[in-house]
Design a protein around this motif. Structure first.
Motif, PDB file in Angstrom:
ATOM      1  N   ASP A 128    -114.177  30.486   4.378  1.00 58.82           N
ATOM      2  CA  ASP A 128    -115.112  30.723   3.324  1.00 58.82           C
ATOM      3  C   ASP A 128    -116.466  30.975   3.376  1.00 58.82           C
ATOM      4  O   ASP A 128    -117.086  31.820   2.360  1.00 58.82           O
ATOM      5  CB  ASP A 128    -114.608  29.205   2.311  1.00 58.82           C
ATOM      6  N   SER A 151    -112.116  33.543  -1.647  1.00 65.38           N
ATOM      7  CA  SER A 151    -113.144  33.117  -2.134  1.00 65.38           C
ATOM      8  C   SER A 151    -113.305  31.707  -2.465  1.00 65.38           C
ATOM      9  O   SER A 151    -112.145  31.167  -2.023  1.00 65.38           O
ATOM     10  CB  SER A 151    -112.994  33.682  -3.765  1.00 65.38           C
ATOM     11  N   PRO A 152    -114.143  31.106  -2.926  1.00 62.31           N
ATOM     12  CA  PRO A 152    -114.238  29.573  -2.851  1.00 62.31           C
ATOM     13  C   PRO A 152    -113.225  29.087  -3.776  1.00 62.31           C
ATOM     14  O   PRO A 152    -112.736  28.025  -3.610  1.00 62.31           O
ATOM     15  CB  PRO A 152    -115.622  29.418  -3.270  1.00 62.31           C
ATOM     16  N   GLU A 171    -112.838  26.380   5.823  1.00 62.86           N
ATOM     17  CA  GLU A 171    -114.250  26.365   5.235  1.00 62.86           C
ATOM     18  C   GLU A 171    -115.001  27.512   6.100  1.00 62.86           C
ATOM     19  O   GLU A 171    -115.874  28.111   5.540  1.00 62.86           O
ATOM     20  CB  GLU A 171    -115.097  24.938   5.522  1.00 62.86           C
ATOM     21  N   VAL A 201    -111.549  26.355  -1.121  1.00 59.55           N
ATOM     22  CA  VAL A 201    -112.059  24.750  -1.368  1.00 59.55           C
ATOM     23  C   VAL A 201    -110.777  23.968  -1.676  1.00 59.55           C
ATOM     24  O   VAL A 201    -110.560  23.118  -1.109  1.00 59.55           O
ATOM     25  CB  VAL A 201    -113.036  24.727  -2.380  1.00 59.55           C
TER      26      VAL A 201
END
Length: 261
Positions: A191, A128-129, A188, A133
């Motif tokens: 994600d 998940s982000p 990224e 991230v």
């Protein structure tokens, strides 16, 4: 070392088993933070039956690390472009973690180029982000050495850590020398990718392999993936995330048996 210019990116690859020019092809795709050397335990056995193509995913190993973020379209396009360069019409495909996600994309979107597909320690939506991230930011800001102590213990069980210090040192060496930007850009790509809507449209023979102790791509996620793909089968190994290394012999036999059907 052989390189191919694919989609504007220099990809490093390696071919084994060339002595049998009529043998079918199999493509192996590495996990995030590794390179084509992760498949070393499988090469000898597979090269007896196949022409084995391994490559370093963009941003990894000796492949170039162009400016990101990357996309699943690039990761799948790199495989197709590499196959085109080497004049490979169709191949089996085996990918683990990020490589498995690439395999889901290939099976859903490029079925005409594949025969059988093995998706290992992966899911149609990984993480998940909240995971990716900060992981990407830390890779860029602090480097891979700072990430290694957090990531590598999730790759193998505690018992494997105790038994195989030399192998783990080699794996850690690859991880810490992965390009910071390449790693972050692949975070990224992962994600941004959710292939759950596409998985039910896959019509190829598929084997999903999970690790019982895998926290990164859990057995529940592996079963969900297998259940989403019509006719897919599911196998669970006594391993954590990098099952092809932790349970190399049973992994190799399981995949070879599936491909021989």
């Amino acid at each position: 070392m052989p390189y191919a210019a694919v989609n504007g990116t220099e990809l490093h690859y390696r071919v084994d088993g060339e002595q049998n020019s009529n043998a079918p092809w199999i493509v192996f795709s590495n996990s995030l933070g590794s390179d084509l050397s992760m498949w070393t335990p499988q090469v000898a056995a597979f090269s007896k039956h196949f022409r084995v193509l391994r490559y370093d995913t963009r941003g990894h190993g000796h492949s170039a690390a162009p400016q990101g973020p990357y996309t699943i379209e690039q990761l799948t396009g790199d495989v197709i472009g590499l196959m085109d360069t080497l004049k490979i019409d169709r191949a089996h495909f085996c990918g683990l973690s990020m490589g498995g996600l690439t395999g889901v994309g290939l099976a859903a979107r490029h079925a005409d180029r594949l025969n059988r597909v093995v998706l290992c320690n992966t899911a149609a939506r990984i993480g998940s982000p909240e995971v990716w991230v900060p992981r990407a930011a830390r890779a860029r800001g602090e480097g891979m050495l700072a990430l290694s102590d957090a990531v590598l213990p999730r790759w193998f069980t505690a018992g494997f850590f105790e038994r195989e210090p030399l192998m783990l040192a080699q794996i850690r060496d690859v991880f810490v020398h992965t390009d910071n930007e390449g790693y972050a850009s692949n975070c990224e790509a992962i994600d941004a990718t959710d292939l759950r809507p596409e998985a039910p449209g896959i019509r190829l023979p598929v084997l999903v392999i999970s690790g019982t102790h895998d926290l990164a791509a859990t057995p529940a996620q592996g079963r969900e993936l297998a259940e989403a793909i019509p006719g897919a089968r599911y196998v669970e190994l006594d391993a954590s995330h990098i099952s092809n290394i932790e349970q190399a012999d049973v992994f190799t036999k399981t995949v070879l048996d599936f491909l021989a059907e």
